[in-house]
Write a protein that holds these residues in place. Structure first.
Motif, PDB file in Angstrom:
ATOM      1  N   ASN A  81       0.824  -1.191   0.000  1.00 41.78           N
ATOM      2  CA  ASN A  81       0.000   0.000   0.000  1.00 41.78           C
ATOM      3  C   ASN A  81       0.872   1.259   0.000  1.00 41.78           C
ATOM      4  O   ASN A  81       1.647   1.473   0.927  1.00 41.78           O
ATOM      5  N   PRO A  82       0.754   2.106  -1.004  1.00 40.24           N
ATOM      6  CA  PRO A  82       1.627   3.283  -1.092  1.00 40.24           C
ATOM      7  C   PRO A  82       1.456   4.287   0.046  1.00 40.24           C
ATOM      8  O   PRO A  82       2.369   5.058   0.322  1.00 40.24           O
ATOM      9  N   ILE A  83       0.322   4.272   0.755  1.00 42.30           N
ATOM     10  CA  ILE A  83       0.152   5.218   1.871  1.00 42.30           C
ATOM     11  C   ILE A  83       1.176   4.944   2.968  1.00 42.30           C
ATOM     12  O   ILE A  83       1.574   5.853   3.695  1.00 42.30           O
ATOM     13  N   GLU A  84       1.647   3.706   3.068  1.00 40.50           N
ATOM     14  CA  GLU A  84       2.651   3.386   4.089  1.00 40.50           C
ATOM     15  C   GLU A  84       3.938   4.169   3.851  1.00 40.50           C
ATOM     16  O   GLU A  84       4.613   4.557   4.801  1.00 40.50           O
ATOM     17  N   ASN A  85       4.274   4.412   2.598  1.00 35.23           N
ATOM     18  CA  ASN A  85       5.447   5.237   2.281  1.00 35.23           C
ATOM     19  C   ASN A  85       5.237   6.679   2.722  1.00 35.23           C
ATOM     20  O   ASN A  85       6.164   7.340   3.205  1.00 35.23           O
ATOM     21  N   VAL A  86       4.017   7.175   2.551  1.00 38.86           N
ATOM     22  CA  VAL A  86       3.704   8.547   2.964  1.00 38.86           C
ATOM     23  C   VAL A  86       3.791   8.664   4.477  1.00 38.86           C
ATOM     24  O   VAL A  86       4.354   9.625   5.008  1.00 38.86           O
ATOM     25  N   TRP A  87       3.234   7.671   5.201  1.00 40.88           N
ATOM     26  CA  TRP A  87       3.314   7.711   6.672  1.00 40.88           C
ATOM     27  C   TRP A  87       4.768   7.685   7.133  1.00 40.88           C
ATOM     28  O   TRP A  87       5.143   8.414   8.066  1.00 40.88           O
ATOM     29  N   ALA A  88       5.600   6.852   6.508  1.00 42.17           N
ATOM     30  CA  ALA A  88       7.016   6.770   6.895  1.00 42.17           C
ATOM     31  C   ALA A  88       7.714   8.115   6.666  1.00 42.17           C
ATOM     32  O   ALA A  88       8.512   8.565   7.500  1.00 42.17           O
ATOM     33  N   GLU A  89       7.416   8.746   5.548  1.00 41.22           N
ATOM     34  CA  GLU A  89       8.005  10.062   5.236  1.00 41.22           C
ATOM     35  C   GLU A  89       7.557  11.104   6.264  1.00 41.22           C
ATOM     36  O   GLU A  89       8.366  11.903   6.759  1.00 41.22           O
ATOM     37  N   LEU A  90       6.279  11.089   6.595  1.00 38.28           N
ATOM     38  CA  LEU A  90       5.747  12.024   7.595  1.00 38.28           C
ATOM     39  C   LEU A  90       6.441  11.812   8.939  1.00 38.28           C
ATOM     40  O   LEU A  90       6.888  12.775   9.573  1.00 38.28           O
ATOM     41  N   LYS A  91       6.538  10.575   9.373  1.00 38.81           N
ATOM     42  CA  LYS A  91       7.185  10.271  10.664  1.00 38.81           C
ATOM     43  C   LYS A  91       8.625  10.763  10.690  1.00 38.81           C
ATOM     44  O   LYS A  91       9.076  11.319  11.692  1.00 38.81           O
ATOM     45  N   LYS A  92       9.349  10.545   9.600  1.00 41.40           N
ATOM     46  CA  LYS A  92      10.752  10.966   9.529  1.00 41.40           C
ATOM     47  C   LYS A  92      10.878  12.474   9.720  1.00 41.40           C
ATOM     48  O   LYS A  92      11.701  12.946  10.511  1.00 41.40           O
ATOM     49  N   HIS A  93      10.041  13.230   9.025  1.00 39.35           N
ATOM     50  CA  HIS A  93      10.133  14.687   9.096  1.00 39.35           C
ATOM     51  C   HIS A  93       9.648  15.223  10.447  1.00 39.35           C
ATOM     52  O   HIS A  93      10.238  16.171  10.983  1.00 39.35           O
TER      53      HIS A  93
END
Length: 127
Positions: A81-93
């Motif tokens: 699921n591509p949203i998991e990549n978005v969540w990971a990016e958000l968490k990192k920032h």
């Protein structure tokens, strides 16, 4: 808990869900409608969920009755699921900005979510 979505055109709205996400307080349709408008998707779009059990409640399955096209997707497949990549990016920032309390955490999440570039979202959708 946060709910968010994105399309090839960028990030949609990000909403804070207070407490435990239960069927009676899960207002996904309202949040989804807000995001569809923000992203100017018109009528030709498909909603993809991660099929987490709380997302497959009777409230959400009523989407089909309301003419929301839902993409059939393997149950609980976060690796796909591509949203998991978005969540990971958000968490990192957000983690890099070191929030010190829940209010600040929510504010930083909103700020960083708004910074997610449409090109990044487009690449995730294409992939």
């Amino acid at each position: 808990m946060l709910w968010g979505c994105f399309s090839a055109g960028g990030s949609g709205a990000l909403h804070k869900i207070d407490g435990i996400m239960r069927e009676e307080n899960y207002v996904l349709k309202q949040h989804l409608t807000t995001s569809v408008g923000k992203l100017k998707l018109g009528r030709k779009w498909v909603f993809q969920m991660d099929n987490d059990p709380k997302h497959t409640s009777k409230v959400v399955t009523k989407f089909k009755d309301n003419k929301v096209k839902v993409w059939e997707w393997p149950s609980q497949s976060p690796d796909l699921n591509p949203i998991e990549n978005v969540w990971a990016e958000l968490k990192k920032h957000v983690r890099a900005r070191r929030p010190t309390n829940l209010t600040q955490l929510h504010q930083l999440c909103q700020e960083e979510w708004a910074k997610i570039h449409p090109t990044y979202c487009g690449k995730l959708v294409e992939g």
